[in-house]
Enzyme design. Structure first.
Site, PDB file in Angstrom:
ATOM      1  N   GLY A  15      48.492 -10.183  97.173  1.00  0.00           N
ATOM      2  CA  GLY A  15      49.903 -10.565  97.038  1.00  0.00           C
ATOM      3  C   GLY A  15      50.341 -10.509  95.587  1.00  0.00           C
ATOM      4  N   ARG A  76      47.192  -4.020  99.882  1.00  0.00           N
ATOM      5  CA  ARG A  76      46.026  -4.550 100.602  1.00  0.00           C
ATOM      6  C   ARG A  76      45.309  -3.314 101.123  1.00  0.00           C
ATOM      7  NH1 ARG A  76      47.042 -10.256 100.380  1.00  0.00           N
ATOM      8  NH2 ARG A  76      49.251 -10.657 100.607  1.00  0.00           N
ATOM      9  N   ASP A 107      41.555 -14.549  95.849  1.00  0.00           N
ATOM     10  CA  ASP A 107      40.135 -14.586  96.222  1.00  0.00           C
ATOM     11  C   ASP A 107      39.676 -13.320  96.946  1.00  0.00           C
ATOM     12  OD1 ASP A 107      41.387 -15.209  98.594  1.00  0.00           O
ATOM     13  OD2 ASP A 107      39.843 -16.637  99.212  1.00  0.00           O
ATOM     14  N   THR A 130      47.744 -15.326  91.560  1.00  0.00           N
ATOM     15  CA  THR A 130      48.194 -15.653  92.918  1.00  0.00           C
ATOM     16  C   THR A 130      49.093 -16.878  92.844  1.00  0.00           C
ATOM     17  OG1 THR A 130      47.505 -16.557  95.052  1.00  0.00           O
ATOM     18  CG2 THR A 130      45.944 -16.814  93.274  1.00  0.00           C
ATOM     19  N   ASP A 132      49.223 -19.063  95.005  1.00  0.00           N
ATOM     20  CA  ASP A 132      48.639 -20.140  95.820  1.00  0.00           C
ATOM     21  C   ASP A 132      47.865 -21.201  95.030  1.00  0.00           C
ATOM     22  OD1 ASP A 132      49.608 -18.588  97.891  1.00  0.00           O
ATOM     23  OD2 ASP A 132      47.686 -17.618  98.278  1.00  0.00           O
ATOM     24  N   ASP A 134      44.787 -21.405  94.563  1.00  0.00           N
ATOM     25  CA  ASP A 134      43.668 -21.853  95.393  1.00  0.00           C
ATOM     26  C   ASP A 134      42.302 -21.410  94.884  1.00  0.00           C
ATOM     27  OD1 ASP A 134      44.126 -19.194  95.883  1.00  0.00           O
ATOM     28  OD2 ASP A 134      44.034 -19.332  98.059  1.00  0.00           O
ATOM     29  N   ARG A 176      48.735 -19.757 101.601  1.00  0.00           N
ATOM     30  CA  ARG A 176      47.533 -19.353 102.324  1.00  0.00           C
ATOM     31  C   ARG A 176      46.931 -20.566 103.005  1.00  0.00           C
ATOM     32  NH1 ARG A 176      44.103 -14.337 101.829  1.00  0.00           N
ATOM     33  NH2 ARG A 176      42.704 -15.136 100.235  1.00  0.00           N
TER      34      ARG A 176
HETATM   35  P1  ATP Z   1      46.548 -13.471  97.609  1.00  0.00           P
HETATM   36  O1  ATP Z   1      45.805 -14.750  97.397  1.00  0.00           O
HETATM   37  O2  ATP Z   1      47.794 -13.411  96.819  1.00  0.00           O
HETATM   38  O3  ATP Z   1      46.726 -13.106  99.040  1.00  0.00           O
HETATM   39  P2  ATP Z   1      44.183 -11.823  97.472  1.00  0.00           P
HETATM   40  O4  ATP Z   1      43.543 -11.114  96.346  1.00  0.00           O
HETATM   41  O5  ATP Z   1      43.404 -12.935  98.091  1.00  0.00           O
HETATM   42  O6  ATP Z   1      45.615 -12.298  96.969  1.00  0.00           O
HETATM   43  P3  ATP Z   1      43.738 -10.140  99.792  1.00  0.00           P
HETATM   44  O7  ATP Z   1      44.676  -9.299 100.575  1.00  0.00           O
HETATM   45  O8  ATP Z   1      42.941 -11.163 100.510  1.00  0.00           O
HETATM   46  O9  ATP Z   1      44.581 -10.773  98.603  1.00  0.00           O
HETATM   47  O10 ATP Z   1      42.698  -9.164  99.068  1.00  0.00           O
HETATM   48  C1  ATP Z   1      43.139  -8.095  98.276  1.00  0.00           C
HETATM   49  C2  ATP Z   1      42.270  -6.895  98.477  1.00  0.00           C
HETATM   50  O11 ATP Z   1      40.928  -7.167  98.075  1.00  0.00           O
HETATM   51  C3  ATP Z   1      42.124  -6.411  99.910  1.00  0.00           C
HETATM   52  O12 ATP Z   1      43.212  -5.635 100.339  1.00  0.00           O
HETATM   53  C4  ATP Z   1      40.859  -5.586  99.827  1.00  0.00           C
HETATM   54  O13 ATP Z   1      41.104  -4.318  99.279  1.00  0.00           O
HETATM   55  C5  ATP Z   1      40.015  -6.393  98.844  1.00  0.00           C
HETATM   56  N1  ATP Z   1      39.112  -7.281  99.578  1.00  0.00           N
HETATM   57  C6  ATP Z   1      39.388  -8.441 100.180  1.00  0.00           C
HETATM   58  N2  ATP Z   1      38.310  -8.950 100.817  1.00  0.00           N
HETATM   59  C7  ATP Z   1      37.316  -8.056 100.619  1.00  0.00           C
HETATM   60  C8  ATP Z   1      35.952  -7.960 101.034  1.00  0.00           C
HETATM   61  N3  ATP Z   1      35.372  -8.914 101.793  1.00  0.00           N
HETATM   62  N4  ATP Z   1      35.233  -6.889 100.647  1.00  0.00           N
HETATM   63  C9  ATP Z   1      35.775  -5.924  99.890  1.00  0.00           C
HETATM   64  N5  ATP Z   1      37.058  -5.939  99.478  1.00  0.00           N
HETATM   65  C10 ATP Z   1      37.819  -6.974  99.828  1.00  0.00           C
END
Ligand code: ATP
Length: 327
Positions: A15, A76, A107, A130, A132, A134, A176
């Site tokens: 995000g 994503r 995360d 982020t 959040d 978190d 989240r």
């Molecule tokens: P936000 O907290 O704002 O949602 P985020 O970084 O947690 O941000 P996610 O969509 O959960 O957002 O993760 C971003 C990207 O990280 C995913 O689209 C994917 O490419 C990669 N990613 C997430 N989880 C994994 C995983 N278990 N293994 C490999 N890549 C991952």
């Protein structure tokens, strides 16, 4: 030179959050000032797989510190979650001669970065970006302060309508699985209650919420509902209230993506700038697979594994303050 870091790659992922641009600017300029070249990777891990890359000069990050969103886009990318996707990503790293990766995100972004660093010989540094808040190990994440202010502004506007009608306003807030935004926006907005995932019984929270506003003869209540506190969010809470208290009329407002936008606050710009500069220093010091965070206004380095896996709790005194002040 410098621990063999000649070229870094930087990406934003997950995000978007206000202040990501300030972080890109800081990373770029801090790197260039140390003689390190910077390759911006567009659309997060998707751009790493597809080789969507542009080398940045200092001028490429001019005039962006005040802009929300991310100029290098976010995405994503499920392909990066597969070994084949990460193999392709590593081909790009080799082709572009990238020596280290700076990932700005939450995360999920850190989980992907950590895995990548384990599978391939590439240092990864995470910047917490982020709304959040978190991530464990940092008092604040880039974007959280701005989002909190945006939500508070929305609540102030709703308050005008709320006090003109005898209604219960339910406002759905992002976050989240964490209640930081909801709880603190409730305090800042002078709300009657916050319904958050960290508290067990939503039913009890609802009774407290309604009781608080009505029992004390207020003519309106604004209750913030964290998006995942209950399945269906604020709409479910509205149904639950009207079922048990048919005398109350409810209105639901979902703030949605409004919460992500806008110009970053001074706090977020400064945080992003400090963390960005510290990320380059960490790389020069030979650090790898850490998040750069802030604790008690000091920069800290936290292993990515801890930032991802340890649970950050809401402050109990904040929860108590909301209960005490919403009489
Ligand atoms: P936000 O907290 O704002 O949602 P985020 O970084 O947690 O941000 P996610 O969509 O959960 O957002 O993760 C971003 C990207 O990280 C995913 O689209 C994917 O490419 C990669 N990613 C997430 N989880 C994994 C995983 N278990 N293994 C490999 N890549 C991952």
């Amino acid at each position: 030179m410098n621990n063999h870091i000649n070229i870094i790659g930087v990406l934003t992922s997950g995000g978007d959050a206000p202040g990501m641009n300030a972080a890109i600017r800081a990373v770029t300029r801090a790197a260039i000032s140390q003689g390190i070249r910077v390759k911006a990777i567009y659309r997060g891990y998707k751009g790493l797989i597809d080789g969507e890359i542009k080398e940045f000069s200092s001028q490429d990050v001019s005039g962006i510190i005040q802009r929300g969103g991310t100029i290098i886009k976010s995405a994503r990318c499920t392909e990066f979650q597969t070994p084949e996707g990460r193999r392709k990503a590593y081909q790009t790293i080799l082709k572009e001669q990238i020596d280290a990766l700076i990932v700005i995100g939450g995360d999920g972004t850190f989980t992907g970065g950590r895995l990548f660093a384990q599978e391939y010989d590439i240092p990864v540094i995470g910047l917490p970006g982020t709304i959040d808040n978190d991530l464990w190990g940092t008092d604040a994440t880039i974007g959280y302060d701005t989002s909190l202010s945006t939500i508070t502004e929305c609540i102030d506007k709703l308050r005008d309508t709320a006090t003109s009608h005898e209604r219960v306003f339910l406002v759905e807030v992002m976050g989240r699985y964490a209640g930081f935004l909801t709880l603190n926006a409730a305090i800042a907005g002078g709300c009657e209650a916050a319904i958050i995932p960290e508290r067990a019984s939503v039913k009890e929270q609802i009774e407290d919420a309604i009781g608080n506003g009505r029992r004390k003869s207020k003519n309106s209540s604004i209750v913030l509902v964290q998006e995942h506190a209950v399945e269906g969010g604020a709409a479910t809470v509205a149904q639950m209230i009207e079922k048990v208290h048919p005398e109350y009329s409810t209105r639901v407002t979902v703030l949605g993506h409004l919460q992500r936008g806008g110009s970053p606050t001074a706090y977020d710009r400064i945080l992003a700038s400090r963390l960005g500069v510290a990320a380059i220093q960490a790389l020069l010091d030979g650090q790898r697979n850490v998040m750069i965070g802030i604790q008690n206004d000091d920069i800290v380095l936290v292993p990515l594994s801890k930032a991802i896996h340890q649970k950050k709790d809401i402050k109990e005194d904040s929860w108590e303050a909301l209960q005490t002040l919403s009489i």
